[in-house]
Design an enzyme around this catalytic site. Structure first.
Site, mmCIF file in Angstrom:
data_model
loop_
_atom_site.group_PDB
_atom_site.id
_atom_site.type_symbol
_atom_site.label_atom_id
_atom_site.label_comp_id
_atom_site.label_asym_id
_atom_site.label_seq_id
_atom_site.Cartn_x
_atom_site.Cartn_y
_atom_site.Cartn_z
ATOM 1 N N GLU A 112 0.835 -1.205 0.000
ATOM 2 C CA GLU A 112 0.000 0.000 0.000
ATOM 3 C C GLU A 112 0.865 1.248 0.000
ATOM 4 O O GLU A 112 1.980 1.219 0.511
ATOM 5 C CB GLU A 112 -0.860 0.018 1.292
ATOM 6 C CG GLU A 112 -1.705 -1.223 1.464
ATOM 7 C CD GLU A 112 -2.181 -1.427 2.905
ATOM 8 O OE1 GLU A 112 -2.176 -0.459 3.697
ATOM 9 O OE2 GLU A 112 -2.554 -2.578 3.228
ATOM 10 N N LYS A 114 2.135 4.620 1.564
ATOM 11 C CA LYS A 114 2.102 5.191 2.911
ATOM 12 C C LYS A 114 1.616 6.623 2.763
ATOM 13 O O LYS A 114 2.342 7.520 2.338
ATOM 14 C CB LYS A 114 3.485 5.149 3.574
ATOM 15 C CG LYS A 114 3.416 5.618 5.025
ATOM 16 C CD LYS A 114 4.676 5.273 5.793
ATOM 17 C CE LYS A 114 4.502 5.533 7.275
ATOM 18 N NZ LYS A 114 4.305 6.962 7.584
ATOM 19 N N ASP A 116 0.377 10.340 3.413
ATOM 20 C CA ASP A 116 0.930 11.373 4.284
ATOM 21 C C ASP A 116 -0.198 12.260 4.803
ATOM 22 O O ASP A 116 -0.480 13.319 4.267
ATOM 23 C CB ASP A 116 1.964 12.193 3.503
ATOM 24 C CG ASP A 116 3.022 12.756 4.419
ATOM 25 O OD1 ASP A 116 2.970 12.491 5.636
ATOM 26 O OD2 ASP A 116 3.909 13.468 3.915
ATOM 27 N N TYR A 221 -8.753 7.303 3.379
ATOM 28 C CA TYR A 221 -8.578 5.942 2.863
ATOM 29 C C TYR A 221 -8.431 4.988 4.040
ATOM 30 O O TYR A 221 -7.638 5.256 4.948
ATOM 31 C CB TYR A 221 -7.304 5.823 2.012
ATOM 32 C CG TYR A 221 -7.434 6.321 0.593
ATOM 33 C CD1 TYR A 221 -8.559 6.036 -0.171
ATOM 34 C CD2 TYR A 221 -6.396 7.051 0.011
ATOM 35 C CE1 TYR A 221 -8.659 6.480 -1.482
ATOM 36 C CE2 TYR A 221 -6.486 7.492 -1.301
ATOM 37 C CZ TYR A 221 -7.622 7.208 -2.044
ATOM 38 O OH TYR A 221 -7.725 7.637 -3.332
ATOM 39 N N LYS A 313 10.398 3.865 3.316
ATOM 40 C CA LYS A 313 10.292 5.296 3.023
ATOM 41 C C LYS A 313 10.940 5.661 1.694
ATOM 42 O O LYS A 313 11.918 5.052 1.274
ATOM 43 C CB LYS A 313 10.970 6.113 4.141
ATOM 44 C CG LYS A 313 10.337 5.943 5.504
ATOM 45 C CD LYS A 313 8.966 6.576 5.536
ATOM 46 C CE LYS A 313 8.628 7.304 6.783
ATOM 47 N NZ LYS A 313 9.227 8.434 7.251
ATOM 48 N N CYS A 407 18.664 45.622 -14.066
ATOM 49 C CA CYS A 407 19.007 44.271 -14.487
ATOM 50 C C CYS A 407 20.458 43.976 -14.105
ATOM 51 O O CYS A 407 21.348 44.767 -14.439
ATOM 52 C CB CYS A 407 18.812 44.145 -15.997
ATOM 53 S SG CYS A 407 19.422 42.584 -16.654
ATOM 54 N N CYS A 410 22.580 43.653 -17.601
ATOM 55 C CA CYS A 410 22.846 44.756 -18.529
ATOM 56 C C CYS A 410 22.615 46.122 -17.907
ATOM 57 O O CYS A 410 22.906 47.137 -18.534
ATOM 58 C CB CYS A 410 21.998 44.606 -19.792
ATOM 59 S SG CYS A 410 20.249 44.939 -19.521
ATOM 60 N N CYS A 425 13.275 42.767 -17.351
ATOM 61 C CA CYS A 425 14.367 43.647 -17.743
ATOM 62 C C CYS A 425 13.944 44.345 -19.023
ATOM 63 O O CYS A 425 13.465 43.707 -19.958
ATOM 64 C CB CYS A 425 15.631 42.823 -17.985
ATOM 65 S SG CYS A 425 16.872 43.726 -18.932
ATOM 66 N N CYS A 431 20.373 43.324 -23.813
ATOM 67 C CA CYS A 431 20.701 42.537 -22.624
ATOM 68 C C CYS A 431 21.249 41.171 -23.041
ATOM 69 O O CYS A 431 20.555 40.413 -23.705
ATOM 70 C CB CYS A 431 19.458 42.368 -21.753
ATOM 71 S SG CYS A 431 19.749 41.370 -20.282
HETATM 72 S S1 IVH Z 1 -0.814 0.596 8.978
HETATM 73 C C1 IVH Z 1 -0.383 -1.865 12.242
HETATM 74 N N1 IVH Z 1 -0.974 1.470 6.530
HETATM 75 O O1 IVH Z 1 1.779 5.445 9.037
HETATM 76 C C2 IVH Z 1 0.095 -0.754 11.461
HETATM 77 N N2 IVH Z 1 -0.277 2.998 8.202
HETATM 78 O O2 IVH Z 1 3.714 4.715 11.496
HETATM 79 C C3 IVH Z 1 -0.709 0.451 11.590
HETATM 80 N N3 IVH Z 1 0.139 5.252 7.380
HETATM 81 O O3 IVH Z 1 0.005 5.969 11.971
HETATM 82 C C4 IVH Z 1 -0.549 1.401 10.503
HETATM 83 N N4 IVH Z 1 -0.380 4.853 5.284
HETATM 84 O O4 IVH Z 1 -0.611 7.371 9.939
HETATM 85 C C5 IVH Z 1 -0.668 1.782 7.797
HETATM 86 N N5 IVH Z 1 -1.218 2.119 4.298
HETATM 87 C C6 IVH Z 1 -0.922 2.402 5.581
HETATM 88 C C7 IVH Z 1 -0.517 3.694 5.957
HETATM 89 C C8 IVH Z 1 -0.192 3.943 7.291
HETATM 90 C C9 IVH Z 1 0.013 5.772 6.139
HETATM 91 C C10 IVH Z 1 0.603 6.001 8.545
HETATM 92 C C11 IVH Z 1 -0.382 6.007 9.655
HETATM 93 C C12 IVH Z 1 0.306 5.350 10.794
HETATM 94 C C13 IVH Z 1 1.759 5.494 10.420
HETATM 95 C C14 IVH Z 1 2.541 4.324 10.943
#
Ligand code: IVH
Length: 692
Positions: A112, A114, A116, A221, A313, A407, A410, A425, A431
């Site tokens: 999945e 991650k 933000d 999500y 990451k 400028c 020039c 300019c 120039c």
């Molecule tokens: S699972 C058991 N899945 O990352 C694990 N976390 O440090 C629980 N996050 O607090 C988290 N996308 O804010 C999970 N696809 C994802 C995620 C996700 C973002 C964030 C979430 C969580 C932090 C984990």
């Protein structure tokens, strides 16, 4: 030894301060990458010196106490965090641990993005949303139910037959496009902008007034489960559970899927990374979760993170650095772009030393000053930019930045037209920063058409000092080209020329000289176009040439005279007058003439001279024999004035294939209407001078 202990306490204090700012105040102190670095250093020291470890270290808990003002809510099942990995090796280690403990060296993972944003737990009882909370410290969060109810994609009632208790965990985030338009609107209305989408999401959910939250474009999500009263026995994997909650009407990230073994997850990581900038939302990594619940149980947990999942990451797109200077760059149209010179910093894998500040308004908005500590961002191929200033780090005695008045290249005046964001300019052809681009345009095929004089060569000619203005092209001699070529080759470290190559070089230079010489005999409309006056394209150049017949009357025409020329509006009239009012542009033109560039001049061919003099013509629909552009030019040559819209003042409407509303309107007004056949016969009768 005490040094380690000291360093650990120091790191702990720094992280705690940063956490407080990030989690409680939504006002980050450190870019994520710095925070990660501090935490990893602390984790590493705690690992090597467990005797100094503090049970309350930030590595032992997640986030901070809830902000005051929200009710505390205990999570029935703790909200965990994820261990982080920064390299492929760490992923191999993770897979190795799983293989060792489950005996499966090629297990299926749920993969999945991650997201933000901010982690949230939603509790549904009998299919109804009853409350929702932030993660807080993992066991207790803040009750943000009222705010969550304003998030449109969070269902208040579930579809289908949900269990009595269903807790869904996921991320509240702000889609990037919504973030951009929210900020654009805030800016237009003089409101406060959001620093980034993550802050936008977190800050919006922590509003005490849900009506404020409702104005923020938040989304959600789902990525996991909390308490569930009865799990259907058919659900044996994490990916099945996501499909399951999706059926109840909860959004699940479309990029989520499954992959097999370490090779599969790494492939996902790289594919997702390549898409990162094109996704509609910010991500900072990929998450891999062992898919089978029985395998998850076998792996268990350490402190507050599961051993069956990991966050991989991506390099941070934002970093902190210091502004050492602010310079301005001059673009091809004279546009001035302020550029921040930075203390070098690695951003997303590249050392960044410059970042754009876009324009004067942006600098005012951010209040960026020399010596400021700032956050710079680099996403994909986009030019790095300064996102914000960390005001706490501003040294004493700084002053707001001001756009220079001259400028830097020039020395000409820098001007900013009313209603424009860009400063320019006024040096024009004089120039050197603009001259390369001017030279490229000047020698291009549709302008002076100097064969062989390409971009590379023009760059060398300007860089090595052989040419400054377009007029200088006509002073070049054979030796200049040969000497320049030698110097360019030396500079580039090319191999010395052989005798044969020498002969080739002189042939090349001769051809160039010939091409330059051939361009001396030209026509007025080409010269006018080649000068590169803003907004004067080929067609305007042609109109001007025909209307005035000679260059001098154009150069001395003031705005009001230019405005009388058919099809030249007030903006273009002002640009033309402005261009010729600049002494250095007049000098360049004088030098062009002095160097033998010439063209025939004749009497003006004004509208009143042609058979269509005084007639306004509208062209609509498609023509078979020629483009509408060409028809327009030929009609103008006969004195017609072209217009895009039909009105009582329209003289003739020429209706081609599939003409629509304009034709209907012309009929309604009883105007003269021609079809293509009538147009062609009129042109044949009246274009005596044409030779095609
Ligand atoms: S699972 C058991 N899945 O990352 C694990 N976390 O440090 C629980 N996050 O607090 C988290 N996308 O804010 C999970 N696809 C994802 C995620 C996700 C973002 C964030 C979430 C969580 C932090 C984990």
């Amino acid at each position: 030894m005490d040094l380690f202990r000291q360093r650990m306490r120091q790191l702990q204090a720094q992280i705690e301060e940063a956490n407080y700012r990030y989690y409680v105040l939504d006002d980050p102190l450190l870019p994520d990458a710095d925070w990660d670095r501090l935490l990893r250093e602390l984790q590493d020291l705690e690992h090597r010196h467990p005797e100094f470890a503090d049970p309350n270290s930030p590595t032992q808990r997640v986030g901070n106490r809830p902000a005051s003002g929200f009710r505390e809510l205990a999570h029935s099942v703790p909200m965990l965090s994820l261990a982080n990995a920064f390299s492929d090796d760490e992923i191999e280690d993770f897979a190795g641990r799983i293989a060792k403990e489950t005996g499966d060296d090629n297990p299926v993972f749920s993969v999945e993005p991650k997201l933000d944003g901010l982690a949230i737990s939603l509790r549904y009882e009998n299919g109804v949303f009853i409350r929702g909370a932030t993660r807080g410290d993992g066991s207790t969060g803040e009750d943000v139910t009222a705010n969550l109810r304003t998030v449109k994609c969070i269902p208040l009632k579930l579809r289908g037959d949900a269990p009595t208790v269903l807790e869904v965990r996921g991320e509240v985030y702000m889609p990037r496009a919504d973030f951009e338009s929210y900020n654009a609107r805030a800016l237009a209305e003089g409101g406060k902008t959001l620093a980034n989408p993550r802050n936008g999401a977190a800050g919006s959910l922590r509003q005490l007034d849900p009506r404020v939250t409702a104005t923020r474009p938040l989304a959600f999500y789902a990525y996991g489960l909390g308490e569930v009263s009865v799990m259907p026995p058919s659900i044996q994997t994490h990916s099945q559970s996501l499909a399951w909650v999706r059926e109840f009407g909860l959004p699940v990230c479309p990029e989520a899927g499954t992959a097999r073994g370490p090779a599969g997850v790494l492939d996902f990581y790289h594919r997702l990374g390549a898409q990162r900038d094109a996704l509609g939302y910010d991500i900072d990594g990929a998450v891999y979760k062992l898919d089978r619940f029985d395998q998850q149980r076998a792996m268990g947990f350490v402190s507050r993170a599961p051993r069956w999942a990991i966050a991989h990451k991506y390099p941070a797109q934002e970093q902190q650095t210091v502004i050492e200077a602010i310079d301005v760059q001059v673009g091809r149209t004279g546009a001035i772009t302020p550029v921040a010179r930075l203390a070098p910093v690695q951003v997303a894998g590249v050392v960044v030393t410059n970042a754009t500040l876009h324009n004067a308004d942006q600098i005012t908005r951010l209040d960026v000053r020399i010596s400021d500590t700032v956050i710079v961002r680099r996403a994909g191929d986009v030019i790095p930019e300064v996102v914000r200033v960390i005001e706490d780090r501003r040294p004493a005695a700084t002053t707001p930045w001001r756009m220079p008045v001259h400028c830097p290249i020039c020395g000409s005046a820098i001007e900013r037209e009313e209603g424009e964001v860009v400063s320019r300019c006024t040096g024009g052809l004089f120039c050197p920063a603009q001259s390369k681009q001017a030279l490229i345009h000047f020698s291009s095929r549709r302008a002076m058409d100097i064969d062989g004089l390409g971009e590379r060569l023009i760059e060398d000619l300007v860089d090595l000092g052989y040419v400054k203005t377009i007029a200088d092209l006509y002073t070049l001699r054979l030796d200049d080209f040969l000497a320049m070529k030698r110097r360019a080759e030396e500079r580039d470290g090319s191999t010395p020329e052989t005798v044969k190559a020498g002969r080739v070089a002189s042939k090349w230079a001769e051809n160039l000289l010939q091409a330059i010489d051939a361009s001396r005999a030209t026509v007025l409309e080409r010269v006018l176009f080649a000068l590169g006056i803003r907004d004067v394209g080929e067609s305007t150049a042609k109109t001007l040439a025909r209307h005035f017949g000679a260059l001098d009357p154009i150069m001395s025409a003031d705005e009001s005279v230019l405005r009388e020329v058919p099809d030249i509006g007030p903006v273009v009239a002002a640009r033309i007058a402005h261009f010729f009012a600049q002494a250095h542009n007049r000098e360049v033109i004088a030098a062009l003439r002095g160097n033998g560039v010439h063209w025939p001049e004749g009497p003006p061919q004004r509208a009143q001279d042609g058979p269509l003099a005084g007639k306004t013509i509208v062209l609509t629909g498609g023509l078979a024999a020629m483009s509408r552009d060409e028809a327009g030019t030929r009609l103008e040559a006969l004195g017609a004035k072209l217009s895009g819209s039909v009105s009582k003042k329209t003289g003739i409407l020429i209706a081609g294939e599939a003409a629509g509303s304009k034709l209907a309107k012309a009929r309604e007004l009883g105007l003269e209407i021609w079809d293509e056949a009538m147009l062609l016969s009129f042109l044949a009768d009246n274009e005596g001078g044409r030779d095609d």
